[in-house]
Design a protein around this motif. Structure first.
Motif, mmCIF file in Angstrom:
data_model
loop_
_atom_site.group_PDB
_atom_site.id
_atom_site.type_symbol
_atom_site.label_atom_id
_atom_site.label_comp_id
_atom_site.label_asym_id
_atom_site.label_seq_id
_atom_site.Cartn_x
_atom_site.Cartn_y
_atom_site.Cartn_z
ATOM 1 N N UNK A 216 3.210 -1.568 4.061
ATOM 2 C CA UNK A 216 2.717 -0.137 4.061
ATOM 3 C C UNK A 216 4.147 0.900 3.267
ATOM 4 N N UNK A 217 4.493 1.773 2.870
ATOM 5 C CA UNK A 217 5.244 2.578 2.857
ATOM 6 C C UNK A 217 4.244 4.173 3.460
ATOM 7 N N UNK A 218 4.809 4.999 3.188
ATOM 8 C CA UNK A 218 4.524 6.337 3.426
ATOM 9 C C UNK A 218 5.277 7.341 2.464
ATOM 10 N N UNK A 219 4.417 8.293 1.834
ATOM 11 C CA UNK A 219 5.600 9.194 1.500
ATOM 12 C C UNK A 219 5.857 10.305 1.513
ATOM 13 N N UNK A 220 6.948 11.840 1.439
ATOM 14 C CA UNK A 220 6.544 12.451 2.302
ATOM 15 C C UNK A 220 7.192 13.762 1.221
ATOM 16 N N UNK A 221 6.349 13.776 -0.014
ATOM 17 C CA UNK A 221 6.647 14.466 -0.792
ATOM 18 C C UNK A 221 7.472 15.907 -0.605
ATOM 19 N N UNK A 222 7.320 16.558 0.820
ATOM 20 C CA UNK A 222 7.894 17.654 1.035
ATOM 21 C C UNK A 222 9.657 17.608 1.358
ATOM 22 N N UNK B 226 -2.165 4.684 -10.555
ATOM 23 C CA UNK B 226 -1.997 6.340 -10.812
ATOM 24 C C UNK B 226 -2.829 6.861 -9.253
ATOM 25 N N UNK B 227 -1.773 7.541 -8.415
ATOM 26 C CA UNK B 227 -2.793 8.629 -7.112
ATOM 27 C C UNK B 227 -2.841 9.261 -7.729
ATOM 28 N N UNK C 120 1.274 -1.305 0.213
ATOM 29 C CA UNK C 120 -0.228 0.370 -0.078
ATOM 30 C C UNK C 120 1.390 1.257 0.064
ATOM 31 N N UNK C 121 1.097 1.659 -0.537
ATOM 32 C CA UNK C 121 1.278 3.168 -1.144
ATOM 33 C C UNK C 121 0.596 4.344 -0.613
ATOM 34 N N UNK C 122 1.142 5.145 0.211
ATOM 35 C CA UNK C 122 0.520 6.333 0.953
ATOM 36 C C UNK C 122 0.847 7.486 0.580
ATOM 37 N N UNK C 123 -0.054 8.655 0.673
ATOM 38 C CA UNK C 123 0.052 9.934 0.922
ATOM 39 C C UNK C 123 0.134 10.977 1.590
ATOM 40 N N UNK D 286 -8.111 11.262 -4.519
ATOM 41 C CA UNK D 286 -6.963 10.072 -3.610
ATOM 42 C C UNK D 286 -6.140 9.518 -3.110
ATOM 43 N N UNK D 287 -5.522 9.348 -2.012
ATOM 44 C CA UNK D 287 -4.275 9.376 -1.308
ATOM 45 C C UNK D 287 -3.578 8.081 -1.545
#
Length: 85
Positions: free
Chosen positions: A75-81, A29-30, A2-5, A35-36
């Motif tokens: 699970x991984x969380x993406x931190x775009x900042x 695509x997210x 699961x890929x989360x933003x 959709x996050x």
């Protein structure tokens, strides 16, 4: 997988999964319209190493996944900042 933003998105995020030979096996695509997250399954793939690339025009994040049998979801969380291009 699961890929989360954890942030609101201003543009879509392309999520690609590659096998060890570099072949794209999953493409999702997210969307930036609410959709996050997205769920990707390696259930029907062999045990081994897989690579996940999450990107858009403002960032890129890569992960390595090692599948051992049909074990629990990772699970991984993406931190775009916090991601530099």
């Amino acid at each position: 997988i699961e890929v989360l933003s954890n942030e609101s998105l201003t543009e879509d995020i392309q999520v690609l999964v590659y096998d060890y030979l570099g072949r794209t096996i999953i493409e999702e695509v997210i969307t930036h319209q609410g959709q996050l997250s997205t769920r990707l399954s390696l259930e029907h793939y062999e045990s081994g190493t897989y690579f996940v690339r999450c990107h858009n025009t403002s960032f890129e994040k890569n992960f390595r996944i090692i599948k051992i049998y049909n074990q629990p979801i990772t699970m991984y969380k993406m931190h775009s900042n916090a991601i530099n291009t």
